[in-house]
Design a protein around this motif. Structure first.
Motif, short mmCIF file in Angstrom:
data_model
loop_
_atom_site.label_atom_id
_atom_site.label_comp_id
_atom_site.label_asym_id
_atom_site.label_seq_id
_atom_site.Cartn_x
_atom_site.Cartn_y
_atom_site.Cartn_z
N SER A 81 168.27 88.17 100.08
CA SER A 81 169.47 87.53 100.63
C SER A 81 170.66 87.63 99.68
CB SER A 81 169.15 86.05 100.89
OG SER A 81 170.33 85.30 101.08
N ALA A 82 171.86 87.55 100.24
CA ALA A 82 173.07 87.53 99.43
C ALA A 82 173.21 86.20 98.68
CB ALA A 82 174.30 87.78 100.31
N LEU A 83 172.55 85.16 99.19
CA LEU A 83 172.52 83.87 98.49
C LEU A 83 171.46 83.90 97.41
CD1 LEU A 83 172.68 81.18 101.34
CD2 LEU A 83 174.42 81.62 99.60
N PRO A 84 171.69 83.23 96.26
CA PRO A 84 170.63 83.15 95.25
C PRO A 84 169.48 82.27 95.74
CG PRO A 84 172.51 81.79 94.62
CD PRO A 84 172.92 82.53 95.86
N HIS A 85 168.25 82.70 95.44
CA HIS A 85 167.07 81.93 95.82
C HIS A 85 166.04 81.98 94.71
CE1 HIS A 85 168.27 81.18 99.94
NE2 HIS A 85 168.44 82.47 100.18
N SER A 86 165.12 81.00 94.72
CA SER A 86 163.99 81.00 93.80
C SER A 86 162.75 80.55 94.56
CB SER A 86 164.27 80.05 92.62
OG SER A 86 164.35 78.70 93.07
N ALA A 87 161.67 80.29 93.84
CA ALA A 87 160.44 79.84 94.50
C ALA A 87 159.58 79.08 93.50
CB ALA A 87 159.66 81.02 95.06
N MET A 88 158.91 78.06 94.01
CA MET A 88 157.98 77.28 93.18
C MET A 88 156.90 76.67 94.05
SD MET A 88 160.01 73.67 92.45
CE MET A 88 158.86 73.20 91.18
N ILE A 89 155.80 76.25 93.40
CA ILE A 89 154.75 75.51 94.08
C ILE A 89 154.96 74.03 93.78
CG2 ILE A 89 152.26 75.24 94.40
CD1 ILE A 89 153.46 78.08 95.02
N ALA A 90 155.05 73.21 94.82
CA ALA A 90 155.40 71.80 94.65
C ALA A 90 154.59 70.95 95.64
CB ALA A 90 156.89 71.60 94.91
N PRO A 91 154.53 69.65 95.42
CA PRO A 91 153.92 68.78 96.43
C PRO A 91 154.64 68.95 97.76
CG PRO A 91 154.25 67.57 94.39
CD PRO A 91 154.95 68.90 94.23
N VAL A 92 153.88 69.03 98.85
CA VAL A 92 154.49 69.31 100.14
C VAL A 92 155.45 68.20 100.56
CG1 VAL A 92 152.63 68.34 101.57
CG2 VAL A 92 154.04 70.22 102.45
N ALA A 93 155.15 66.95 100.18
CA ALA A 93 156.03 65.84 100.55
C ALA A 93 157.42 65.99 99.93
CB ALA A 93 155.41 64.51 100.13
N ALA A 94 157.46 66.50 98.70
CA ALA A 94 158.74 66.69 98.02
C ALA A 94 159.57 67.76 98.73
CB ALA A 94 158.51 67.07 96.56
N ALA A 95 158.89 68.81 99.17
CA ALA A 95 159.59 69.88 99.88
C ALA A 95 160.12 69.39 101.22
CB ALA A 95 158.66 71.07 100.07
N GLN A 96 159.29 68.64 101.93
CA GLN A 96 159.70 68.11 103.23
C GLN A 96 160.87 67.15 103.09
OE1 GLN A 96 155.73 66.73 104.28
NE2 GLN A 96 155.62 68.18 105.98
N ALA A 97 160.89 66.43 101.96
CA ALA A 97 161.99 65.51 101.71
C ALA A 97 163.24 66.23 101.21
CB ALA A 97 161.56 64.46 100.69
N GLY A 98 163.11 67.52 100.93
CA GLY A 98 164.26 68.30 100.49
C GLY A 98 164.56 68.14 99.01
N VAL A 99 163.60 67.60 98.27
CA VAL A 99 163.83 67.36 96.84
C VAL A 99 162.69 67.97 96.02
CG1 VAL A 99 164.38 65.63 95.09
CG2 VAL A 99 164.87 65.17 97.51
N PRO A 100 162.75 69.27 95.74
CA PRO A 100 161.70 69.87 94.91
C PRO A 100 161.76 69.33 93.48
CG PRO A 100 163.45 71.45 95.37
CD PRO A 100 163.74 70.24 96.19
N PRO A 101 160.61 69.14 92.84
CA PRO A 101 160.57 68.58 91.50
C PRO A 101 161.04 69.59 90.45
CG PRO A 101 158.38 69.19 92.17
CD PRO A 101 159.27 69.45 93.35
N ALA A 102 161.21 69.12 89.23
CA ALA A 102 161.70 69.98 88.14
C ALA A 102 160.62 70.93 87.64
CB ALA A 102 162.22 69.13 86.99
#
Ligand SMILES: [Cu+2]
Length: 176
Positions: A81-102
């Motif tokens: 994508s033209a937008l910057p992106h990254s990826a991580m493994i996180a608790p699913v609840a944090a992802a659903q809440a839109g707040v991935p952990p550090a």
């Protein structure tokens, strides 16, 4: 007669030993020692789905990668994508809440430049051991992207024997 009974006992013991060698271990038992690694291709913004906030064309948990617990997972990440992106493994609840952990749920389970993201066309490979069974998320760490739906599911299974992905066409997993 005494000799005959003794022979039966010996034959019984031999049969039990052979059965133990031939029969597979019961589910939940120790997995036979072997090299267990799955390689997962992960492309950010591969399609316009979810406004481009997707992995392999799927967002909002639409893709599920399942791996047996204890396997090593190698993620070959690329940003299309033209937008910057990254990826991580996180608790699913944090992802659903839109707040991935550090920090990721498993050591090593995140691409570099987690919050700034990688530029278009850039690749990053990261790997981790799926040590603990549970449902996790594969989520973009750039602020706002998880809330936009840029997350999918990673199931670490105590019972699965091989890695799978659903939908099956979402990624070509390579196991070794
Ligand atoms: Cu993103």
């Amino acid at each position: 007669m005494q000799r005959q009974v003794g022979l039966w006992i010996v034959r019984g013991a031999v049969c039990a030993a052979v059965a133990a060698l031939v029969l597979p271990p019961l589910s939940g038992g120790p997995v036979a020692a072997a090299s267990h690694t799955v390689t997962v291709p992960l492309v950010a913004g591969q399609t316009p789905a979810d406004g481009g906030f997707n992995f392999n064309g799927y967002g909002h948990g639409g893709m599920t990668v399942e791996v047996p617990a204890g396997w090593k997972v190698v993620v070959q990440f690329r940003n299309a994508s033209a937008l910057p992106h990254s990826a991580m493994i996180a608790p699913v609840a944090a992802a659903q809440a839109g707040v991935p952990p550090a920090t990721p749920a498993f050591a090593g389970g995140a691409a570099r430049d987690l919050t700034t993201g990688l530029a278009q066309g850039v690749t990053a490979t990261f790997s981790f051991t799926a040590a603990k069974p549970g449902t996790y998320a594969i989520v973009c760490g750039v602020p706002g992207h998880a809330a936009a739906g840029m997350w999918d599911k990673l199931v670490v299974s105590a019972s699965a024997r091989t890695p799978t992905v659903a939908p099956a066409t979402a990624a070509h997993l390579r196991s070794e």
